[in-house]
Design an enzyme around this catalytic site. Sequence first.
Site, PDB file in Angstrom:
ATOM      1  N   ASN A 160       5.375   1.868  -4.339  1.00 56.01           N
ATOM      2  CA  ASN A 160       5.817   1.741  -5.699  1.00 56.01           C
ATOM      3  C   ASN A 160       5.233   3.003  -6.537  1.00 56.01           C
ATOM      4  O   ASN A 160       6.047   3.710  -7.322  1.00 56.01           O
ATOM      5  CB  ASN A 160       5.399   0.530  -6.189  1.00 56.01           C
ATOM      6  CG  ASN A 160       6.252   0.197  -7.265  1.00 56.01           C
ATOM      7  OD1 ASN A 160       7.175   0.547  -7.595  1.00 56.01           O
ATOM      8  ND2 ASN A 160       5.525  -0.574  -8.329  1.00 56.01           N
ATOM      9  N   ARG A 212       9.793  -4.836  -7.461  1.00 58.74           N
ATOM     10  CA  ARG A 212       8.500  -4.113  -8.162  1.00 58.74           C
ATOM     11  C   ARG A 212       8.815  -3.456  -9.212  1.00 58.74           C
ATOM     12  O   ARG A 212       9.840  -3.011  -9.536  1.00 58.74           O
ATOM     13  CB  ARG A 212       7.848  -3.048  -7.060  1.00 58.74           C
ATOM     14  CG  ARG A 212       7.620  -3.601  -5.607  1.00 58.74           C
ATOM     15  CD  ARG A 212       6.558  -4.676  -5.653  1.00 58.74           C
ATOM     16  NE  ARG A 212       5.254  -4.175  -6.179  1.00 58.74           N
ATOM     17  CZ  ARG A 212       4.522  -3.448  -5.474  1.00 58.74           C
ATOM     18  NH1 ARG A 212       4.609  -3.110  -4.272  1.00 58.74           N
ATOM     19  NH2 ARG A 212       3.285  -2.986  -6.057  1.00 58.74           N
ATOM     20  N   LYS A 236       3.229   2.827   6.686  1.00 66.28           N
ATOM     21  CA  LYS A 236       2.291   1.826   6.226  1.00 66.28           C
ATOM     22  C   LYS A 236       1.737   0.926   7.461  1.00 66.28           C
ATOM     23  O   LYS A 236       1.109   0.139   7.042  1.00 66.28           O
ATOM     24  CB  LYS A 236       2.902   1.262   5.126  1.00 66.28           C
ATOM     25  CG  LYS A 236       3.380   2.038   4.059  1.00 66.28           C
ATOM     26  CD  LYS A 236       4.016   1.168   3.010  1.00 66.28           C
ATOM     27  CE  LYS A 236       4.721   1.945   2.016  1.00 66.28           C
ATOM     28  NZ  LYS A 236       5.063   0.959   0.753  1.00 66.28           N
ATOM     29  N   PRO A 250       0.895  -1.295   0.035  1.00 65.97           N
ATOM     30  CA  PRO A 250      -0.031  -0.141   0.212  1.00 65.97           C
ATOM     31  C   PRO A 250       0.895   1.194   0.143  1.00 65.97           C
ATOM     32  O   PRO A 250       1.793   1.148   0.369  1.00 65.97           O
ATOM     33  CB  PRO A 250      -0.732  -0.067   1.364  1.00 65.97           C
ATOM     34  CG  PRO A 250       0.173  -0.989   2.014  1.00 65.97           C
ATOM     35  CD  PRO A 250       1.023  -1.832   1.330  1.00 65.97           C
ATOM     36  N   GLU A 251       0.296   2.316  -0.336  1.00 62.77           N
ATOM     37  CA  GLU A 251       0.996   3.562  -0.346  1.00 62.77           C
ATOM     38  C   GLU A 251       0.414   4.243   1.339  1.00 62.77           C
ATOM     39  O   GLU A 251      -0.509   4.109   1.724  1.00 62.77           O
ATOM     40  CB  GLU A 251       0.696   4.674  -1.457  1.00 62.77           C
ATOM     41  CG  GLU A 251       0.645   4.084  -2.781  1.00 62.77           C
ATOM     42  CD  GLU A 251       2.104   4.134  -3.316  1.00 62.77           C
ATOM     43  OE1 GLU A 251       3.039   4.848  -2.713  1.00 62.77           O
ATOM     44  OE2 GLU A 251       2.683   3.436  -4.261  1.00 62.77           O
TER      45      GLU A 251
END
Length: 279
Positions: free
Chosen positions: A169, A264, A51, A2-3
């Site tokens: 990402n 990623r 996060k 997650p961001e």
Amino acid sequence: MPEGDSVFRAAAQLHAALAGKELLATDFRVPRFATLKLGGWTVEEVVPRGKHLLMRVAGPRPQDRLTIHSHLKMEGTWQVYPPGGRWRKPGFTARCVLRTATADAVGFSLGVLEVVPTAEEDSVVGHLGPDLLGPDWDLAEAEKRLLAAPDVPIGVALLDQRNLAGIGNIYRCEACFLSKVHPAAPVSAVPDLAAMIMDAKVMLGANLGPGRRVTILNARGMPVGRSEGRPPYWVYGRERQPCLKCRTPIRRGVLAKATGTEERDIYFCPTCQPPPEGT
Ligand SMILES: [Zn+2]
């Protein structure tokens, strides 16, 4: 992964639903805490830390202070339902159920779920660098931590939550694009590291409300292109589509896996962000 903005929004939603409420029943569906029951405890607050989500609960005695720590990792999500409401996710993926008189909060597919004494929260989040969305934010400290390993690719360093907390990402790809730096370039090659960090912070901060995530902001830092049909991102997920600054097709690549990070995809414009030599 997650961001930080997703976690921030999840914490705000959970805080609104649970803070000040007494837990009527709890169900921790992980072996280590399967027998833990926090019925009768009160939720004091829900806060994001990078996060990580921290739900602080208080028990009947003043010294009873626990923190339910969760991390969404790839698939995790917290959802809030009316009491007894029908879940939108399969029951077998539920890892934590918190019931109050006014809401049920259910954590599905959580990457991490554990309960620690609140006084020992540092054991689970103490390693994190300054939180881009947190009250502890410290630009100089984030910069210092990034520069401590100047040879690490900037795209790897930005994801390492020990340097600074909150970038996933999407924001790492977008921040590299805005700084015209290829994600594989070393930290030491970033011409203005503080500006890159602040770009990420501004983009994250612009996405704390409802609506889809958009990193293309106007001069006042407000999202543009939130409407359908306009790209929400400069480069992320835009492989083969034209760069919004120079029309060169965007490329997708992979950065080598580094300690503490997952491998990623990266997205970049080969003209605006020339790959470093030897890659
Ligand atoms: Zn370009």
